[in-house]
Design a protein around this motif. Structure first.
Motif, short mmCIF file in Angstrom:
data_model
loop_
_atom_site.label_atom_id
_atom_site.label_comp_id
_atom_site.label_asym_id
_atom_site.label_seq_id
_atom_site.Cartn_x
_atom_site.Cartn_y
_atom_site.Cartn_z
N THR A 140 0.78 -1.27 0.09
CA THR A 140 -0.05 -0.05 -0.15
C THR A 140 1.14 1.32 0.11
O THR A 140 2.14 1.26 0.30
CB THR A 140 -0.97 0.01 1.23
N GLU A 141 0.22 2.62 -0.24
CA GLU A 141 0.96 3.67 -0.33
C GLU A 141 1.73 3.95 1.23
O GLU A 141 2.59 4.31 1.33
CB GLU A 141 0.22 4.85 -0.62
N GLU A 142 0.90 3.66 2.28
CA GLU A 142 1.46 3.85 3.44
C GLU A 142 2.57 2.88 3.90
O GLU A 142 3.49 3.49 4.59
CB GLU A 142 0.05 3.62 4.37
N PHE A 143 2.20 1.79 3.51
CA PHE A 143 3.61 0.76 3.92
C PHE A 143 4.78 1.14 3.23
O PHE A 143 5.73 0.81 3.57
CB PHE A 143 3.02 -0.52 3.71
N MET A 144 4.62 1.62 1.81
CA MET A 144 5.46 1.65 1.28
C MET A 144 6.44 3.05 1.61
O MET A 144 7.65 2.74 1.58
CB MET A 144 5.16 2.07 -0.50
N LYS A 145 5.78 4.04 1.98
CA LYS A 145 6.32 5.04 2.55
C LYS A 145 7.05 4.91 3.81
O LYS A 145 8.32 5.44 4.03
CB LYS A 145 5.23 6.21 2.99
N LYS A 146 6.39 3.69 4.73
CA LYS A 146 7.25 3.27 5.78
C LYS A 146 8.38 2.70 5.49
O LYS A 146 9.44 3.00 6.25
CB LYS A 146 6.40 2.32 6.49
N LEU A 204 -1.31 -11.45 -8.11
CA LEU A 204 -2.54 -10.29 -8.21
C LEU A 204 -3.44 -10.42 -7.05
O LEU A 204 -3.40 -11.64 -6.26
CB LEU A 204 -2.98 -10.98 -9.19
N LEU A 205 -3.98 -9.44 -6.77
CA LEU A 205 -4.91 -9.30 -5.59
C LEU A 205 -6.39 -10.12 -5.97
O LEU A 205 -6.39 -10.11 -7.26
CB LEU A 205 -5.14 -7.87 -5.24
N PRO A 206 -7.17 -10.39 -5.09
CA PRO A 206 -8.62 -10.86 -5.48
C PRO A 206 -9.18 -10.05 -6.68
O PRO A 206 -9.88 -10.71 -7.33
CB PRO A 206 -9.25 -10.81 -4.31
N ASP A 207 -8.95 -8.60 -6.69
CA ASP A 207 -9.43 -7.94 -7.73
C ASP A 207 -9.00 -8.11 -9.00
O ASP A 207 -9.43 -7.19 -10.06
CB ASP A 207 -9.92 -6.42 -7.24
N GLY A 208 -7.86 -8.68 -8.98
CA GLY A 208 -7.08 -8.84 -10.44
C GLY A 208 -6.15 -7.85 -10.62
O GLY A 208 -5.25 -7.70 -11.75
N THR A 209 -5.62 -7.06 -9.56
CA THR A 209 -4.70 -5.80 -9.73
C THR A 209 -3.37 -6.40 -9.15
O THR A 209 -3.34 -7.35 -8.46
CB THR A 209 -5.05 -4.55 -9.09
N ASP A 210 -2.53 -5.46 -9.67
CA ASP A 210 -0.84 -6.29 -9.38
C ASP A 210 -0.58 -5.77 -7.78
O ASP A 210 -0.65 -4.33 -7.55
CB ASP A 210 -0.05 -5.27 -10.39
N ALA A 211 -0.24 -6.48 -7.11
CA ALA A 211 0.02 -6.21 -5.67
C ALA A 211 1.28 -5.32 -5.40
O ALA A 211 1.71 -4.54 -4.73
CB ALA A 211 0.39 -7.46 -4.94
N TYR A 212 2.26 -5.00 -6.64
CA TYR A 212 3.48 -4.27 -6.59
C TYR A 212 3.31 -3.20 -7.56
O TYR A 212 4.27 -2.55 -7.88
CB TYR A 212 4.34 -5.29 -7.25
N ALA A 213 2.04 -2.86 -7.81
CA ALA A 213 1.84 -1.58 -8.99
C ALA A 213 2.32 -0.24 -8.53
O ALA A 213 2.97 0.48 -9.02
CB ALA A 213 0.30 -1.55 -9.07
N LEU A 214 2.13 -0.14 -6.91
CA LEU A 214 2.90 1.24 -6.57
C LEU A 214 4.52 1.30 -6.50
O LEU A 214 5.10 2.35 -6.81
CB LEU A 214 2.27 1.38 -5.24
N ALA A 215 4.91 0.25 -6.11
CA ALA A 215 6.55 0.21 -6.16
C ALA A 215 6.87 0.30 -7.41
O ALA A 215 8.10 0.90 -7.81
CB ALA A 215 6.57 -1.19 -5.69
N LYS A 216 6.35 -0.16 -8.50
CA LYS A 216 6.78 -0.21 -9.73
C LYS A 216 6.58 1.14 -10.58
O LYS A 216 7.47 2.05 -11.08
CB LYS A 216 6.10 -1.14 -10.92
N LYS A 217 5.45 1.97 -9.91
CA LYS A 217 5.14 3.33 -10.42
C LYS A 217 6.16 4.29 -9.91
O LYS A 217 6.78 5.32 -10.33
CB LYS A 217 3.69 3.69 -9.84
N ALA A 218 6.70 3.75 -8.64
CA ALA A 218 7.64 4.62 -8.01
C ALA A 218 9.29 4.48 -8.33
O ALA A 218 9.98 5.38 -8.16
CB ALA A 218 7.53 4.39 -6.41
N GLY A 219 9.25 3.62 -9.23
CA GLY A 219 10.69 3.32 -9.90
C GLY A 219 11.58 2.89 -8.92
O GLY A 219 12.81 2.80 -9.04
#
Length: 426
Positions: free
Chosen positions: A137-143, A161-176
């Protein structure tokens, strides 16, 4: 010239000396400004000069983070952690909570405290974060970035993948701040659970099955459909092909010193679990070098039944080698500890835990008779009352839940493993 005068030669010498002094002062000033320290001043053949030692600024270690469920921890998990550690200087591992695993994948076989013992014992792990979230999550990534000083988040090349089909590491990838490693093929927790469920099913309908057939099934990776003409549940058993390179990657590469006190412990170490880790920890504390003997598939089958082992010899060997308390292993150790073996390996003490499979001690021949007679055998109080049978019983007692968990991932696992038999991943 009189006493008060200076001739031309002396004047030149003074000017030359002044220039040297000015040069030295400039060097001193520059080195102070640049953070370079003087060791001492000396006088050499060429004249007066400073001897300088350059103090390099200490580089901050690169810290990488990898998380996972690490349920039914196996050599594939260990290889992933080894690869992750190679991408940095320090590896921090997040272990997902029981509740998060249940919500996203189904109930875990091993509870959190056992999984933490397992992960902490892997020799490439520097720190462990318990109760990590399943998704970044955004909060955990900042931590991770701000409090834990994490530079990169690591995951395998298989989709998460999460139950809704989204990538569990999408935020980390976006942050580079995301790096990827190769997944170790041929094994997964789902696969191992499937092997045990298949084992239980086969035992219940084993009237027309031979011990040899079951041994071939579990030790050599053939499915029941091929061997016995039975119906297939789609579960894949061991397809692991060992290489010397993989064994070297897991090995310490160091032998015992000339005066080292070598402690020996042996066993099947099937479904390597927290009970194994804890007894190895105690054994290692009794000496300078821990040598672990791992019994062959045939030996395990002869003493524990044709349905064992669940993991073959080389799978079990890699799991033991990855443990930080182990210095060396004997792949295919004999059942009985002989005088020749003790002499060959310069063994000072032979140990065994109090917790073991029931039928290990129902043998006419005591495998530790020789070290007992030599006065070098010691029985250790096992810290945890866990055996391989304990793990299998957990699966059996919650058969339906684990069957559903396997079915949930079966299609993606089949697609991933289809046509693949070689273990990849550096």
């Amino acid at each position: 010239m009189g006493w008060g005068g200076v001739n031309g030669s002396e004047q030149q010498q003074q000017q030359h000396g002044s220039r040297i002094l000015i040069t030295c002062l400039i060097v001193v000033g520059a080195t102070v400004a640049l953070g370079i320290g003087f060791h001492h001043f000396g006088v050499g053949v060429g004249g007066f000069f400073p001897s300088i030692i350059i103090k390099k600024k200490k580089r901050r270690p690169v810290r990488v983070y990898m998380d996972g469920c690490f349920d039914m921890m196996h050599y594939g998990h260990c290889n992933a952690l080894r690869q992750a550690r190679a991408l940095g200087d320090q590896l921090v591992v997040g272990v997902v909570s029981d509740a998060e695993i249940t919500a996203n994948k189904g109930p875990p076989v091993t509870p959190l405290h056992e999984r933490i013992i397992m992960v902490s014992a892997v020799k490439w792990v520097d720190e462990v974060i318990p109760d990590a979230p399943y998704a970044i999550t955004e909060e955990f990534m900042k931590k991770l970035f701000n409090e834990c000083d994490i530079d990169y988040i690591i995951h395998g090349d298989d989709p998460c993948l999460l139950p809704d089909g989204t990538d569990a590491y999408a935020l980390a990838k976006k942050a580079g701040r995301y790096k990827q490693i190769k997944r170790t093929e041929g094994v997964s927790s789902t696969d191992i659970v499937g092997r045990m469920l298949l084992c239980v099913r086969d035992r219940s309908v084993s009237g027309n099955q031979t011990h040899a057939s079951l041994q071939r099934q579990f030790s050599h990776g053939h499915s029941q459909k091929i061997e016995d003409g039975g119906s297939s549940s789609g579960t894949r058993v061991s397809h692991f092909l060992p290489t010397s390179r993989r064994i070297v990657q897991f090995s310490n590469g160091k032998g015992p010193g000339p005066q080292a006190r070598i402690v020996y412990i042996d066993g099947a170490f099937d479904l390597f679990h927290a009970g194994h880790v804890e007894i190895l920890r105690l054994a290692r504390g009794l000496g300078d070098f821990l040598l672990v003997g791992i019994h062959t598939d045939q030996t395990v089958s002869a003493h524990r039944g044709a349905h064992r082992p669940i993991m073959n010899l080389h799978e079990r060997s890699l799991s033991v080698l990855a443990c930080r308390y182990v210095d060396e292993v004997i792949i295919g150790a004999p059942w009985e500890v002989s005088k020749d073996m003790i002499t060959t390996f310069n063994i000072s003490m032979v140990v065994h835990g109090t917790v073991a499979e029931d039928n290990d001690y129902q043998m006419k021949c005591n495998p530790y008779a020789v070290p007992t007679d030599m006065g070098i055998y010691r029985l250790l109080e096992s810290p945890l009352d866990i055996t391989t049978t304990t793990i299998i019983k957990r699966i059996v007692s919650n058969h339906e839940a684990y069957q559903k968990r396997n079915e949930k991932k079966a299609e993606s696992e089949r697609r991933y493993y289809e046509g693949r038999t070689y273990v990849s991943g550096d």
